[in-house]
Write a protein that holds these residues in place. Structure first.
Motif, PDB file in Angstrom:
ATOM      1  N   UNK A  89     -52.166 -25.449 -40.758  1.00  0.00           N
ATOM      2  CA  UNK A  89     -51.348 -26.306 -39.893  1.00  0.00           C
ATOM      3  C   UNK A  89     -50.194 -26.923 -40.668  1.00  0.00           C
ATOM      4  N   UNK A  90     -50.468 -27.351 -41.902  1.00  0.00           N
ATOM      5  CA  UNK A  90     -49.426 -27.957 -42.728  1.00  0.00           C
ATOM      6  C   UNK A  90     -48.331 -26.940 -43.043  1.00  0.00           C
ATOM      7  N   UNK A  91     -48.700 -25.706 -43.327  1.00  0.00           N
ATOM      8  CA  UNK A  91     -47.709 -24.663 -43.619  1.00  0.00           C
ATOM      9  C   UNK A  91     -46.874 -24.388 -42.381  1.00  0.00           C
ATOM     10  N   UNK A  92     -47.508 -24.285 -41.218  1.00  0.00           N
ATOM     11  CA  UNK A  92     -46.762 -24.052 -39.985  1.00  0.00           C
ATOM     12  C   UNK A  92     -45.828 -25.207 -39.670  1.00  0.00           C
ATOM     13  N   UNK A  93     -46.298 -26.414 -39.860  1.00  0.00           N
ATOM     14  CA  UNK A  93     -45.480 -27.596 -39.595  1.00  0.00           C
ATOM     15  C   UNK A  93     -44.289 -27.646 -40.552  1.00  0.00           C
ATOM     16  N   UNK A  94     -44.474 -27.241 -41.795  1.00  0.00           N
ATOM     17  CA  UNK A  94     -43.393 -27.245 -42.773  1.00  0.00           C
ATOM     18  C   UNK A  94     -42.325 -26.219 -42.407  1.00  0.00           C
ATOM     19  N   UNK A  95     -42.701 -25.154 -41.722  1.00  0.00           N
ATOM     20  CA  UNK A  95     -41.740 -24.125 -41.359  1.00  0.00           C
ATOM     21  C   UNK A  95     -41.141 -24.326 -39.965  1.00  0.00           C
ATOM     22  N   UNK A  96     -41.516 -25.391 -39.305  1.00  0.00           N
ATOM     23  CA  UNK A  96     -40.991 -25.652 -37.973  1.00  0.00           C
ATOM     24  C   UNK A  96     -39.538 -26.119 -38.091  1.00  0.00           C
ATOM     25  N   UNK A  97     -38.698 -25.603 -37.217  1.00  0.00           N
ATOM     26  CA  UNK A  97     -37.301 -26.041 -37.262  1.00  0.00           C
ATOM     27  C   UNK A  97     -37.152 -27.319 -36.440  1.00  0.00           C
ATOM     28  N   UNK A 137     -36.577 -27.027 -32.439  1.00  0.00           N
ATOM     29  CA  UNK A 137     -37.566 -26.373 -31.582  1.00  0.00           C
ATOM     30  C   UNK A 137     -38.018 -27.312 -30.483  1.00  0.00           C
ATOM     31  N   UNK A 138     -38.223 -26.764 -29.314  1.00  0.00           N
ATOM     32  CA  UNK A 138     -38.739 -27.557 -28.205  1.00  0.00           C
ATOM     33  C   UNK A 138     -37.674 -28.287 -27.438  1.00  0.00           C
ATOM     34  N   UNK A 139     -36.405 -28.080 -27.753  1.00  0.00           N
ATOM     35  CA  UNK A 139     -35.331 -28.774 -27.035  1.00  0.00           C
ATOM     36  C   UNK A 139     -34.676 -27.862 -26.048  1.00  0.00           C
TER      37      UNK A 139
END
Length: 61
Positions: A48-56, A59-61
């Motif tokens: 989860x931490x790795x995915x969160x770190x790669x989130x732009x 996203x979601x806007x």
């Protein structure tokens, strides 16, 4: 003549066998020990931490 049977001993042996069968069924059904659960939780948290770190940021806007 046959040997007398201690009914209490027979009853307790039957109860132990039923309890063991129930325990074996639960072990198959729920069967992970604490170390395995802990390792999996750590692995999931790291993922989860790795995915969160790669989130732009956008996203979601």
């Amino acid at each position: 003549m046959s040997e007398p049977v201690n009914l209490n001993r027979v009853r307790k042996a039957r109860d132990r066998a039923e309890a063991k069968a129930r325990a074996d069924a639960n072990a198959v059904k729920f069967g992970r020990n604490k170390a395995t659960r802990s390792a999996e939780a750590t692995r999931n948290a790291r993922d989860r931490a790795v995915l969160e770190a790669h989130r732009s940021d956008d996203e979601g806007k």
